[in-house]
Design an enzyme around this catalytic site. Structure first.
Site, short mmCIF file in Angstrom:
data_model
loop_
_atom_site.label_atom_id
_atom_site.label_comp_id
_atom_site.label_asym_id
_atom_site.label_seq_id
_atom_site.Cartn_x
_atom_site.Cartn_y
_atom_site.Cartn_z
CG HIS A 173 2.50 -9.39 3.90
ND1 HIS A 173 0.61 -9.88 3.71
CD2 HIS A 173 2.17 -8.08 3.38
CE1 HIS A 173 0.22 -8.30 3.40
NE2 HIS A 173 0.64 -8.19 3.23
CB THR B 128 13.46 4.58 12.25
OG1 THR B 128 14.36 5.91 13.01
CG2 THR B 128 14.26 3.75 12.86
CB THR C 281 -0.91 0.00 0.76
OG1 THR C 281 -2.20 -1.28 1.44
CG2 THR C 281 -1.97 1.14 1.98
CD GLN D 205 -1.72 -11.26 -4.41
OE1 GLN D 205 -1.39 -12.52 -4.94
NE2 GLN D 205 -2.47 -10.67 -3.21
CG ASN E 144 -6.10 -7.19 -5.87
OD1 ASN E 144 -5.70 -7.17 -7.15
ND2 ASN E 144 -7.03 -7.91 -5.49
CB SER F 292 3.36 -6.47 -0.37
OG SER F 292 3.22 -6.53 1.34
CB CYS G 111 -6.96 -4.41 1.57
SG CYS G 111 -5.02 -4.24 1.90
#
Length: 380
Positions: free
Chosen positions: A200, A236, A70, A178, A149, A198, A323
């Protein structure tokens, strides 16, 4: 447990979890700190950047760490739009983008940008001719999702890259959240300027991602307050999560080499079995679709009810993008594909990983069939 919701998130590899714990314990310092502990963390961060760059076949200076898909999509789309709006305010995307991209474009429209949303056919594919026709002198960005997705449809990224190669002033962004680890996407060969990944979705940890930004591409930073990530993303860095992500990417690319054929076999089996079920319509196209996503509609049964009934039998599936799943209503993607309200409001998504087996697929389909039959008996 039969977990078939891998497009929402994947179970982290054990090696990834071990790496995260080790780095969290031993290299916990802020990589921007000037002392030796900060230097150790910074060195580890650099090694992870180099490792990911090698795996993606890009330069380390082109790897920007983010919090996930995102954020990556928001930085790429809004960053290019705001940085280059003096050259033009026309943007091109598709009508079937992930919400993080789709809503970014809607936001930019409210700021005075003009957006062209390319339509798709019944398989979810855009037309190359449509794209060529919509390119204008004031077009500054084309942003296309690689693997949808919800349906798994693969857009013709290579062809799009060839077209945009003739339009040097237009930036090309690809949402590859994806696709990575499942469908090949050579970033340099296909002339891609920005690409979102991404962690995950590839058995890494939530809260980590990569935005590839080709050297020489300038974009406005959405975050201020620091000079981290080549001044493109202040804040950070999550060193432990980033190092774990580098390991996850390496592991899934190895699995892609060894297990992709098996993943395709599972998909073909599931599609064949679904087509045998009365009242079930398959929404994922037979060809040009990813090996791990299967979308289908069970007509007359609310997807939420079916999902909960499968849940009780340890089979885990979803309706659409995680989402958007809690918003309810019909799938925007299936509506845009012209599949109709009935199919769009009853859609289910099963998404596999390299960890799933044919035995699990067989068992899941048998349970699904039983649950559908039970529901139809009650509805009589």
């Amino acid at each position: 447990m039969i977990y078939l919701d891998n497009s929402a998130t994947t179970k982290p590899y054990k090696d990834v979890l071990d790496t995260f714990v080790t780095v969290s314990e031993k290299y916990f310092a802020n990589p921007s700190s000037l002392h030796s502990k900060g230097g150790e963390a910074e060195k580890l961060l650099g090694q992870a950047r180099k490792s990911i760059a090698q795996l993606l076949e890009v330069a380390p200076s082109e790897v920007i760490f983010t919090s996930g898909g995102t954020e990556g999509n928001n930085i790429a789309i809004k960053g290019i739009a705001f940085q280059h709006q003096n050259r033009g305010k026309h943007l091109i995307t598709t009508s079937v983008e992930h919400a993080s991209s789709f809503e970014s474009f809607q936001y930019l429209e409210s700021k005075g940008f003009e957006v062209t949303y390319l339509p798709v056919n019944h398989e979810g594919l855009i037309s190359i001719e449509d794209l060529e026709r919509e390119i204008r002198p004031d077009t500054i960005l084309v942003s296309i999702i690689h693997v949808n997705n919800e349906t798994g449809t693969i857009q013709p990224i290579e062809q799009i890259g060839k077209i945009l190669k003739q339009h040097r002033k237009i930036f090309f962004h690809v949402d590859n959240v994806q696709g990575v680890g499942k469908v090949e996407l050579p970033l340099k060969e296909w002339v891609i300027d920005l690409c979102t990944i991404s962690a995950h979705k590839i058995h890494g940890l939530k809260g980590n991602g990569v935005l590839f930004v080709k050297n020489g591409v300038s974009l406005s930073s959405l975050f201020t307050g620091g000079e981290q990530e080549l001044k493109k993303r202040a804040g950070t860095e999550n060193v432990a999560g980033i190092v774990a992500m580098a390991k996850a990417l390496r592991l899934i690319l190895l699995e892609m080499q060894d297990k992709k054929k098996n993943l395709l076999k599972i998909k073909q089996f599931m599609l064949e079995e679904l087509r045998k079920l009365k009242g079930v319509e398959v929404n994922t196209p037979e060809n040009h679709s990813a090996p791990h996503i299967i979308n289908f509609s069970v007509l007359g049964i609310k997807p939420e009810v079916l999902i909960h009934s499968l849940d009780k039998r340890d089979v885990y599936v979803s309706t659409r993008s995680a989402c958007s799943s809690k918003q309810g209503g019909s799938s925007r993607i299936l509506i845009e594909m012209g599949l109709g309200e009935q199919r769009a409001s009853t859609a289910i998504r099963m998404s596999t990983s390299y960890e799933n087996t044919m035995e699990e697929a067989t068992r899941a389909l048998a349970i699904l069939k039983e649950e559908i039959i039970n529901f139809k008996k009650v509805m009589r």
